[in-house]
Design a protein around this motif. Sequence first.
Motif, mmCIF file in Angstrom:
data_model
loop_
_atom_site.group_PDB
_atom_site.id
_atom_site.type_symbol
_atom_site.label_atom_id
_atom_site.label_comp_id
_atom_site.label_asym_id
_atom_site.label_seq_id
_atom_site.Cartn_x
_atom_site.Cartn_y
_atom_site.Cartn_z
ATOM 1 N N LEU A 1 0.201 -14.457 -51.441
ATOM 2 C CA LEU A 1 -0.131 -15.208 -50.235
ATOM 3 C C LEU A 1 0.258 -16.668 -50.436
ATOM 4 O O LEU A 1 0.079 -17.218 -51.534
ATOM 5 C CB LEU A 1 -1.630 -15.133 -49.944
ATOM 6 N N ALA A 2 0.788 -17.266 -49.375
ATOM 7 C CA ALA A 2 1.164 -18.675 -49.446
ATOM 8 C C ALA A 2 0.974 -19.322 -48.084
ATOM 9 O O ALA A 2 1.082 -18.663 -47.045
ATOM 10 C CB ALA A 2 2.620 -18.822 -49.894
ATOM 11 N N LEU A 3 0.698 -20.604 -48.107
ATOM 12 C CA LEU A 3 0.651 -21.428 -46.910
ATOM 13 C C LEU A 3 1.739 -22.471 -47.064
ATOM 14 O O LEU A 3 1.813 -23.140 -48.103
ATOM 15 C CB LEU A 3 -0.714 -22.114 -46.760
ATOM 16 N N ASP B 1 -2.445 -16.693 -57.160
ATOM 17 C CA ASP B 1 -1.839 -16.359 -58.448
ATOM 18 C C ASP B 1 -0.901 -15.162 -58.323
ATOM 19 O O ASP B 1 0.120 -15.101 -59.009
ATOM 20 C CB ASP B 1 -2.917 -16.078 -59.493
ATOM 21 N N THR B 2 -1.234 -14.213 -57.461
ATOM 22 C CA THR B 2 -0.386 -13.036 -57.271
ATOM 23 C C THR B 2 1.006 -13.455 -56.812
ATOM 24 O O THR B 2 2.014 -12.946 -57.303
ATOM 25 C CB THR B 2 -1.016 -12.062 -56.248
ATOM 26 N N PHE B 3 1.069 -14.395 -55.872
ATOM 27 C CA PHE B 3 2.347 -14.910 -55.378
ATOM 28 C C PHE B 3 3.138 -15.544 -56.525
ATOM 29 O O PHE B 3 4.310 -15.245 -56.731
ATOM 30 C CB PHE B 3 2.099 -15.920 -54.256
ATOM 31 N N PHE C 1 -8.806 -14.797 -51.434
ATOM 32 C CA PHE C 1 -7.459 -15.359 -51.420
ATOM 33 C C PHE C 1 -6.804 -15.231 -52.792
ATOM 34 O O PHE C 1 -5.690 -14.738 -52.926
ATOM 35 C CB PHE C 1 -7.522 -16.830 -50.992
ATOM 36 N N GLU C 2 -7.497 -15.662 -53.834
ATOM 37 C CA GLU C 2 -6.928 -15.671 -55.178
ATOM 38 C C GLU C 2 -6.654 -14.282 -55.728
ATOM 39 O O GLU C 2 -5.746 -14.091 -56.507
ATOM 40 C CB GLU C 2 -7.829 -16.431 -56.147
ATOM 41 N N SER D 1 1.014 -23.892 -60.444
ATOM 42 C CA SER D 1 1.258 -25.345 -60.412
ATOM 43 C C SER D 1 2.743 -25.687 -60.274
ATOM 44 O O SER D 1 3.094 -26.751 -59.769
ATOM 45 C CB SER D 1 0.687 -26.004 -61.679
ATOM 46 N N GLN D 2 3.623 -24.778 -60.706
ATOM 47 C CA GLN D 2 5.067 -25.014 -60.590
ATOM 48 C C GLN D 2 5.561 -24.848 -59.154
ATOM 49 O O GLN D 2 6.640 -25.331 -58.822
ATOM 50 C CB GLN D 2 5.833 -24.043 -61.484
#
Length: 186
Positions: free
Chosen positions: A16-18, A29-31, A9-10, A40-41
Amino acid sequence: MDDLDQLAFENAPMGLALTEYRVIRSCNDTFAQMFGFEKSQLLGQSFRLLYGTDQEFHQIRDIGLEPLKQDLPYSDERLMQKSDGSHVWCRFRARTLTPKDPLARIVLSFALIENTPSGPSLTPREREVLMWLARGRTSKEIAQVLNLSPRTIEDVRARLLRKFKVKNVAVLLARLAGFGQGGPAS
């Protein structure tokens, strides 16, 4: 999630996001890097953060709902806003985990079509029309969706063609998708 799943995933080569009701609950982190943020933002933030205007954010919500309700994936291309206000052209894919309530929980992927913004800056109206052109809509269809006259949409289309120095919408979309990167169309 076990260690291998988390590692995959990382380190996926795409963002990638949910989300839950369009709020980012998890992302890789790619997203975050794709849009110029720290991870974190983004966590707990509305996806509105990645759209140029409230209108764009609200209009795009319903576009892919029908396939998602049928438990099918949805895919399109769209302009997204980065943390610095610049825009990137992305290939977007979505799959809901809750077909009866598609926005309740969605897994999203984003891949950059073009890594750097090219060409002139766009007005919110131009971005909006471009978004619908990328979905294959005609001027008349776009006018209906945006509650404008077809002539207004034609004027915006013509302005986009002039700004990008191309002869037609097909060439414009190809250029934005990373094809035909040469000079202005002859």
